[in-house]
Design a protein around this motif. Structure first.
Motif, PDB file in Angstrom:
ATOM      1  N   ASP A  15     -19.721  -7.410  10.879  1.00 47.36           N
ATOM      2  CA  ASP A  15     -20.979  -7.206  10.164  1.00 47.36           C
ATOM      3  C   ASP A  15     -20.820  -6.141   9.077  1.00 47.36           C
ATOM      4  O   ASP A  15     -21.776  -5.453   8.725  1.00 47.36           O
ATOM      5  CB  ASP A  15     -22.090  -6.802  11.128  1.00 47.36           C
ATOM      6  CG  ASP A  15     -21.733  -5.547  11.926  1.00 47.36           C
ATOM      7  OD1 ASP A  15     -20.563  -5.089  11.834  1.00 47.36           O
ATOM      8  OD2 ASP A  15     -22.611  -5.032  12.632  1.00 47.36           O
ATOM      9  N   GLY A  16     -19.615  -6.010   8.545  1.00 46.26           N
ATOM     10  CA  GLY A  16     -19.320  -4.974   7.567  1.00 46.26           C
ATOM     11  C   GLY A  16     -19.667  -5.382   6.151  1.00 46.26           C
ATOM     12  O   GLY A  16     -20.419  -6.325   5.914  1.00 46.26           O
ATOM     13  N   GLY A  17     -19.109  -4.672   5.204  1.00 47.28           N
ATOM     14  CA  GLY A  17     -19.351  -4.940   3.799  1.00 47.28           C
ATOM     15  C   GLY A  17     -18.211  -4.410   2.950  1.00 47.28           C
ATOM     16  O   GLY A  17     -17.271  -3.793   3.455  1.00 47.28           O
ATOM     17  N   TYR A  18     -18.332  -4.624   1.669  1.00 47.61           N
ATOM     18  CA  TYR A  18     -17.265  -4.249   0.740  1.00 47.61           C
ATOM     19  C   TYR A  18     -16.991  -2.749   0.745  1.00 47.61           C
ATOM     20  O   TYR A  18     -15.847  -2.313   0.906  1.00 47.61           O
ATOM     21  CB  TYR A  18     -17.633  -4.719  -0.665  1.00 47.61           C
ATOM     22  CG  TYR A  18     -16.683  -4.269  -1.746  1.00 47.61           C
ATOM     23  CD1 TYR A  18     -15.395  -4.791  -1.811  1.00 47.61           C
ATOM     24  CD2 TYR A  18     -17.082  -3.319  -2.686  1.00 47.61           C
ATOM     25  CE1 TYR A  18     -14.517  -4.382  -2.809  1.00 47.61           C
ATOM     26  CE2 TYR A  18     -16.208  -2.909  -3.691  1.00 47.61           C
ATOM     27  CZ  TYR A  18     -14.921  -3.441  -3.735  1.00 47.61           C
ATOM     28  OH  TYR A  18     -14.060  -3.023  -4.717  1.00 47.61           O
ATOM     29  N   VAL A  19     -18.034  -1.945   0.607  1.00 50.42           N
ATOM     30  CA  VAL A  19     -17.852  -0.492   0.519  1.00 50.42           C
ATOM     31  C   VAL A  19     -17.372   0.074   1.849  1.00 50.42           C
ATOM     32  O   VAL A  19     -16.449   0.902   1.896  1.00 50.42           O
ATOM     33  CB  VAL A  19     -19.164   0.196   0.082  1.00 50.42           C
ATOM     34  CG1 VAL A  19     -19.021   1.713   0.122  1.00 50.42           C
ATOM     35  CG2 VAL A  19     -19.555  -0.254  -1.320  1.00 50.42           C
ATOM     36  N   ASP A  20     -17.962  -0.359   2.935  1.00 48.89           N
ATOM     37  CA  ASP A  20     -17.620   0.201   4.248  1.00 48.89           C
ATOM     38  C   ASP A  20     -16.262  -0.248   4.762  1.00 48.89           C
ATOM     39  O   ASP A  20     -15.563   0.528   5.425  1.00 48.89           O
ATOM     40  CB  ASP A  20     -18.692  -0.185   5.271  1.00 48.89           C
ATOM     41  CG  ASP A  20     -20.031   0.462   4.977  1.00 48.89           C
ATOM     42  OD1 ASP A  20     -20.038   1.503   4.291  1.00 48.89           O
ATOM     43  OD2 ASP A  20     -21.066  -0.096   5.402  1.00 48.89           O
ATOM     44  N   ASP A  21     -15.860  -1.480   4.475  1.00 42.04           N
ATOM     45  CA  ASP A  21     -14.672  -2.047   5.123  1.00 42.04           C
ATOM     46  C   ASP A  21     -13.473  -2.249   4.195  1.00 42.04           C
ATOM     47  O   ASP A  21     -12.334  -2.275   4.676  1.00 42.04           O
ATOM     48  CB  ASP A  21     -15.023  -3.398   5.759  1.00 42.04           C
ATOM     49  CG  ASP A  21     -15.975  -3.254   6.932  1.00 42.04           C
ATOM     50  OD1 ASP A  21     -15.510  -3.283   8.074  1.00 42.04           O
ATOM     51  OD2 ASP A  21     -17.183  -3.105   6.695  1.00 42.04           O
ATOM     52  N   LEU A  22     -13.710  -2.436   2.901  1.00 39.61           N
ATOM     53  CA  LEU A  22     -12.618  -2.848   2.031  1.00 39.61           C
ATOM     54  C   LEU A  22     -12.239  -1.846   0.945  1.00 39.61           C
ATOM     55  O   LEU A  22     -11.069  -1.760   0.574  1.00 39.61           O
ATOM     56  CB  LEU A  22     -12.962  -4.190   1.363  1.00 39.61           C
ATOM     57  CG  LEU A  22     -13.263  -5.369   2.287  1.00 39.61           C
ATOM     58  CD1 LEU A  22     -13.546  -6.621   1.456  1.00 39.61           C
ATOM     59  CD2 LEU A  22     -12.122  -5.613   3.248  1.00 39.61           C
TER      60      LEU A  22
END
Length: 490
Positions: free
Chosen positions: A370-377
Motif C-alpha cells: 500500500d506504498g507510494g512513489y515517495v515513500d517506497d521508491l
C-alpha cells in the motif's frame, strides 16, 4: 601503438591516429553516442508496445515474447564476432554497415504485416546492433588515447547507457500512445540516416594493416552458438523452470561449445579471441564487474517496473516519468565517476558504485503493498542511479584498460557481451525469484489474501537477490588493481 591505424579520408600511409588528437573527436563521440542510444533503447522500448502488437498482428501470448527474445538472441550472441570483425575489416566500415542494417531492419519492423515478419526483422535489428555497439565503442577507444580524455568520453558513454536503460518505458509509452507502435521503429530511420551521412565526415577509419584478414570460422561459430544458447536458456527459464530438461540441456550444450571454443582458440593461428588478453587482471576484473552490473541493473529495473504497475497501479508512462530522477542521477554518477577515476584510481570508484547499487537494492526490499512513489521508491532511485552510472563507467574503463589498439574491437565486443549476458541473466533470475516467492506466499496463505501483498513479497525477495549480485560485483571491484598497478597488471 601496436598496429598502424590509418585515417581513411587522407589515404593509406599519410596520417595515423597516433599523430595527434583528432579535432573532430568530440563531434565523433556525439555521433557514436546517438547510435549507442538507439540500440540500447530498442532493447526495452518495445515493452510498452507489446499489447498493441499482440492485438494488431495476432500474436499468441507466448509468441509475442519473441519480439523481445529475437533481438536479445542475435544482439547477445554476435557482439564478440562483430567486435573482431571491426578490428579486421575497419571499425568505421563495420559501424556504417551496422547502421545500414539497423535502419533497414527498423523500417521493416514498422512495416511488418505479420508477427513472423516482425520477429524476423527484430532478429535482423539485433544482428545490426551487434555490429554497431562494439564497433562504436572501438572507435571511441582509438579516437581518444588512454587517460583522462578517454575516461571523460567513457563517462559520457556511461551516461548515455543510463539514459537508455531507464528511458525506454517513457519513450515507448509516449510514442505508442500518440502515434502507434510502428513509430517506435520508424523514429530510428531518420536518425540512422543522418548518422550514416555524417559518419564519413566525423569518423576516421582504423584497422590493423599488418594483420592478415584471416577469420576464425570455427571460433566464430562455436562462441556465437554458445552465447545464443545461453541467452535463450535464461530467457526461457522463468517460464519453463531452471530444472526443466530443455533449460538444462541448453546450458549443457552451451558449456560444451564454450570448451570447444577454447580448444579451437588455442590451436588457431589467428584466433577470434586471443586468450592472452584474458591474462590481464584488469580486463578480467572489469568484465566480471560489468557482468554483475548488468545483472543487478536489469534485474532491478524489470522487477521495479512490475511493482510500479501491478502493485502501485501506475501506467507505463507515469512510471517512466518517475524514473527520470534515476536517469538524472545515473548521468551524475557516470560523469563524476570518470572525473574521479583519473585521480584516485578505478578500484575506489568501482567499489563506491557497487556499494550504492547494493544499497539501492536493499532500500527496495522495504517496498509495501500500500506504498507510494515517495515513500517506497524515491530514496532507492536517488541511491541506485549514481551507483549505476559510476559502476558502469568504472567497470567499462577497467575492461578496456591496457588493451592493444589492434584488439579494441574485440575488447569492446567482450565488454558489451558481458553486460548483455549479465542483463539477460539478471532479468531471468529476478523474475524467477519473484514468481516463486509469490506462489509460495499464496500457497501458504488464506485464499482471501489479496494479490498485492503476495506480489510485493515476491518483489522484495527479488530485490534481495539483486543486492547479493551487487555484492559479487563488489568483490570483483576489490580485486581490481590499484591506480598505479593498472598498467603493470594489464
Amino acid at each position: 601503438m601496436d598496429s598502424e591505424l590509418v585515417d581513411g579520408r587522407s589515404g593509406p600511409g599519410t596520417s595515423t591516429v597516433s599523430d595527434g588528437l583528432d579535432p573532430r573527436r568530440w563531434k565523433a563521440l556525439a555521433l557514436l553516442s546517438v547510435a549507442f542510444l538507439m540500440i540500447i533503447l530498442d532493447g526495452t522500448i518495445v515493452l510498452t508496445a507489446i499489447p498493441s502488437m499482440k492485438e494488431e498482428l495476432g500474436f499468441s501470448t507466448s509468441g509475442v515474447q519473441w519480439v523481445l527474445t529475437a533481438y536479445a538472441l542475435t544482439f547477445g550472441g554476435l557482439m564478440l564476432f562483430g567486435g573482431r570483425l571491426a578490428d579486421l575489416l575497419g571499425r568505421r566500415r563495420v559501424f556504417m554497415t551496422g547502421l545500414v542494417l539497423f535502419v533497414a531492419a527498423s523500417l521493416l519492423c514498422g512495416l511488418a504485416w505479420s508477427g513472423g515478419v516482425l520477429v524476423g526483422a527484430r532478429a535482423l535489428q539485433g544482428t545490426a546492433a551487434a555490429f554497431l555497439g562494439p564497433s562504436a565503442l572501438a572507435i571511441v577507444m582509438t579516437t581518444f588515447p588512454e587517460g583522462p580524455e578517454r575516461n571523460t568520453a567513457l563517462g559520457i558513454w556511461g551516461g548515455i547507457g543510463g539514459i537508455g536503460a531507464t528511458a525506454g518505458l517513457l519513450v515507448g509509452g509516449s510514442v505508442t500512445s500518440g502515434l502507434g507502435w510502428e513509430w517506435i521503429f520508424f523514429i530510428n530511420v531518420p536518425v540512422g540516416l543522418v548518422a550514416l551521412a555524417l559518419s564519413p565526415v566525423l569518423l576516421r577509419e582504423s584497422s590493423d594493416r599488418r594483420r592478415p584478414r584471416a577469420f576464425d570460422p570455427g571460433g566464430a561459430v562455436t562462441i556465437t552458438a554458445a552465447l545464443v544458447l545461453v541467452v535463450y536458456a535464461v530467457v526461457k527459464a522463468p517460464r519453463t523452470g531452471w530444472t526443466d530438461g530443455v533449460t538444462v540441456g541448453l546450458l549443457l550444450a552451451a558449456a560444451v561449445l564454450f570448451v570447444l571454443f577454447v580448444v579451437i582458440e588455442t590451436r588457431t593461428a589467428e584466433p577470434l579471441l586471443p586468450l592472452p588478453i584474458l591474462r590481464s587482471r584488469m580486463v578480467v576484473g572489469g568484465n566480471v564487474a560489468i557482468f554483475a552490473v548488468g545483472m543487478t541493473v536489469d534485474g532491478v529495473l524489470f522487477v521495479l517496473t512490475l511493482y510500479a504497475q501491478q502493485v502501485l497501479g501506475y501506467s507505463a508512462i507515469q512510471f517512466g516519468l518517475m524514473t527520470a530522477v534515476m536517469t538524472g542521477m545515473a548521468i551524475v554518477g557516470a560523469l563524476t565517476g570518470q572525473a574521479v577515476v583519473t585521480r584516485i584510481g578505478l578500484r575506489p570508484v568501482m567499489v563506491c558504485g557497487m556499494v550504492l547499487l547494493g544499497s539501492g537494492c536493499l532500500l527496495l526490499t522495504r517496498v509495501s503493498a500500500d506504498g507510494g512513489y515517495v515513500d517506497d521508491l524515491l530514496a532507492a532511485m536517488l541511491v541506485f542511479g549514481p551507483g549505476l552510472g559510476a559502476a558502469f563507467v568504472a567497470a567499462q574503463i577497467a575492461a578496456l584498460t591496457g588493451v592493444r589498439e589492434q584488439d579494441s574491437g574485440l575488447a569492446s565486443g567482450l565488454v558489451d557481451t558481458a553486460f548483455r549476458i549479465g542483463a539477460a541473466l539478471g532479468t531471468a533470475v529476478a523474475s524467477t525469484v519473484a514468481v516463486s516467492r509469490t506462489q509460495e506466499v499464496l500457497a501458504r496463505a488464506d485464499s482471501t489474501l489479496p494479490t498485492g501483498p503476495a506480489l510485493t513479497e515476491g518483489f522484495r525477495a527479488a530485490f534481495a537477490v539483486t543486492a547479493v549480485i551487487a555484492l559479487v560485483g563488489l568483490v570483483a571491484a576489490l580485486v581490481l588493481p590499484g591506480a598505479r598497478k593498472a598498467d603493470a597488471d594489464s
